[in-house]
Design a protein around this motif. Structure first.
Motif, mmCIF file in Angstrom:
data_model
loop_
_atom_site.group_PDB
_atom_site.id
_atom_site.type_symbol
_atom_site.label_atom_id
_atom_site.label_comp_id
_atom_site.label_asym_id
_atom_site.label_seq_id
_atom_site.Cartn_x
_atom_site.Cartn_y
_atom_site.Cartn_z
ATOM 1 N N LEU A 168 4.856 -0.209 -10.808
ATOM 2 C CA LEU A 168 3.689 0.032 -11.656
ATOM 3 C C LEU A 168 3.203 1.474 -11.549
ATOM 4 O O LEU A 168 2.754 2.059 -12.533
ATOM 5 N N THR A 169 3.312 2.039 -10.360
ATOM 6 C CA THR A 169 2.930 3.443 -10.183
ATOM 7 C C THR A 169 3.851 4.350 -10.983
ATOM 8 O O THR A 169 3.400 5.290 -11.638
ATOM 9 N N PHE A 170 5.148 4.051 -10.943
ATOM 10 C CA PHE A 170 6.102 4.853 -11.702
ATOM 11 C C PHE A 170 5.880 4.706 -13.212
ATOM 12 O O PHE A 170 5.924 5.679 -13.957
ATOM 13 N N LEU A 171 5.622 3.483 -13.656
ATOM 14 C CA LEU A 171 5.424 3.246 -15.079
ATOM 15 C C LEU A 171 4.129 3.854 -15.614
ATOM 16 O O LEU A 171 3.996 4.074 -16.813
ATOM 17 N N SER A 172 3.193 4.129 -14.723
ATOM 18 C CA SER A 172 1.941 4.748 -15.173
ATOM 19 C C SER A 172 2.089 6.250 -15.407
ATOM 20 O O SER A 172 1.133 6.897 -15.825
ATOM 21 N N GLY A 173 3.268 6.788 -15.131
ATOM 22 C CA GLY A 173 3.512 8.190 -15.435
ATOM 23 C C GLY A 173 3.528 9.107 -14.236
ATOM 24 O O GLY A 173 3.653 10.322 -14.397
ATOM 25 N N ASN A 174 3.396 8.577 -13.049
ATOM 26 C CA ASN A 174 3.433 9.405 -11.846
ATOM 27 C C ASN A 174 4.878 9.738 -11.483
ATOM 28 O O ASN A 174 5.799 9.013 -11.850
ATOM 29 N N PRO A 175 5.088 10.819 -10.735
ATOM 30 C CA PRO A 175 6.452 11.175 -10.319
ATOM 31 C C PRO A 175 7.079 10.102 -9.417
ATOM 32 O O PRO A 175 6.388 9.279 -8.811
ATOM 33 N N SER A 176 8.388 10.133 -9.335
ATOM 34 C CA SER A 176 9.117 9.132 -8.555
ATOM 35 C C SER A 176 8.725 9.157 -7.079
ATOM 36 O O SER A 176 8.625 8.108 -6.446
ATOM 37 N N ALA A 177 8.534 10.349 -6.546
ATOM 38 C CA ALA A 177 8.202 10.455 -5.124
ATOM 39 C C ALA A 177 6.876 9.778 -4.807
ATOM 40 O O ALA A 177 6.748 9.091 -3.784
ATOM 41 N N SER A 178 5.905 9.930 -5.660
ATOM 42 C CA SER A 178 4.617 9.286 -5.395
ATOM 43 C C SER A 178 4.703 7.776 -5.602
ATOM 44 O O SER A 178 4.014 7.022 -4.926
ATOM 45 N N ALA A 179 5.577 7.323 -6.502
ATOM 46 C CA ALA A 179 5.768 5.890 -6.690
ATOM 47 C C ALA A 179 6.425 5.270 -5.463
ATOM 48 O O ALA A 179 6.035 4.183 -5.023
ATOM 49 N N VAL A 180 7.401 5.964 -4.895
ATOM 50 C CA VAL A 180 8.057 5.466 -3.672
ATOM 51 C C VAL A 180 7.066 5.438 -2.526
ATOM 52 O O VAL A 180 7.009 4.464 -1.759
ATOM 53 N N LEU A 181 6.265 6.478 -2.402
ATOM 54 C CA LEU A 181 5.265 6.528 -1.342
ATOM 55 C C LEU A 181 4.232 5.417 -1.492
ATOM 56 O O LEU A 181 3.854 4.768 -0.513
ATOM 57 N N ALA A 182 3.800 5.161 -2.715
ATOM 58 C CA ALA A 182 2.834 4.091 -2.951
ATOM 59 C C ALA A 182 3.441 2.738 -2.604
ATOM 60 O O ALA A 182 2.775 1.879 -2.012
ATOM 61 N N GLY A 183 4.700 2.528 -2.958
ATOM 62 C CA GLY A 183 5.369 1.272 -2.629
ATOM 63 C C GLY A 183 5.528 1.080 -1.141
ATOM 64 O O GLY A 183 5.299 -0.017 -0.612
ATOM 65 N N LEU A 184 5.920 2.128 -0.441
ATOM 66 C CA LEU A 184 6.083 2.023 1.011
ATOM 67 C C LEU A 184 4.758 1.769 1.715
ATOM 68 O O LEU A 184 4.683 0.943 2.644
ATOM 69 N N LEU A 185 3.720 2.458 1.282
ATOM 70 C CA LEU A 185 2.414 2.276 1.908
ATOM 71 C C LEU A 185 1.847 0.881 1.651
ATOM 72 O O LEU A 185 1.250 0.267 2.535
ATOM 73 N N SER A 186 2.051 0.375 0.448
ATOM 74 C CA SER A 186 1.530 -0.963 0.156
ATOM 75 C C SER A 186 2.322 -2.036 0.887
ATOM 76 O O SER A 186 1.756 -3.037 1.337
ATOM 77 N N ALA A 187 3.637 -1.843 1.026
ATOM 78 C CA ALA A 187 4.441 -2.809 1.776
ATOM 79 C C ALA A 187 4.060 -2.785 3.253
ATOM 80 O O ALA A 187 3.879 -3.833 3.875
ATOM 81 N N GLY A 188 3.918 -1.592 3.810
ATOM 82 C CA GLY A 188 3.539 -1.478 5.213
ATOM 83 C C GLY A 188 2.136 -1.985 5.487
ATOM 84 O O GLY A 188 1.879 -2.623 6.507
#
Length: 53
Positions: free
Chosen positions: A22-42
């Protein structure tokens, strides 16, 4: 690994994928989408452990 641990890690993985996607689809760069996914999973692991435990 116990079944309890596997369920918690699987749920955290799914949450991380959803948030990252969802972060990636909202228009943010890939790196921030990966970081958001990792932080939410952790961050979701302790919460899921409390809720499911």
């Amino acid at each position: 690994m116990t079944q309890h641990t596997a369920i918690i890690l699987l749920a955290a993985f799914v949450i991380g994928l959803v948030v990252g996607g969802l972060t990636f689809l909202s228009g943010n760069p890939s790196a921030s989408a990966v970081l958001a996914g990792l932080l939410s999973a952790g961050g979701g692991v302790p919460v899921l452990r409390t809720l499911i435990g």
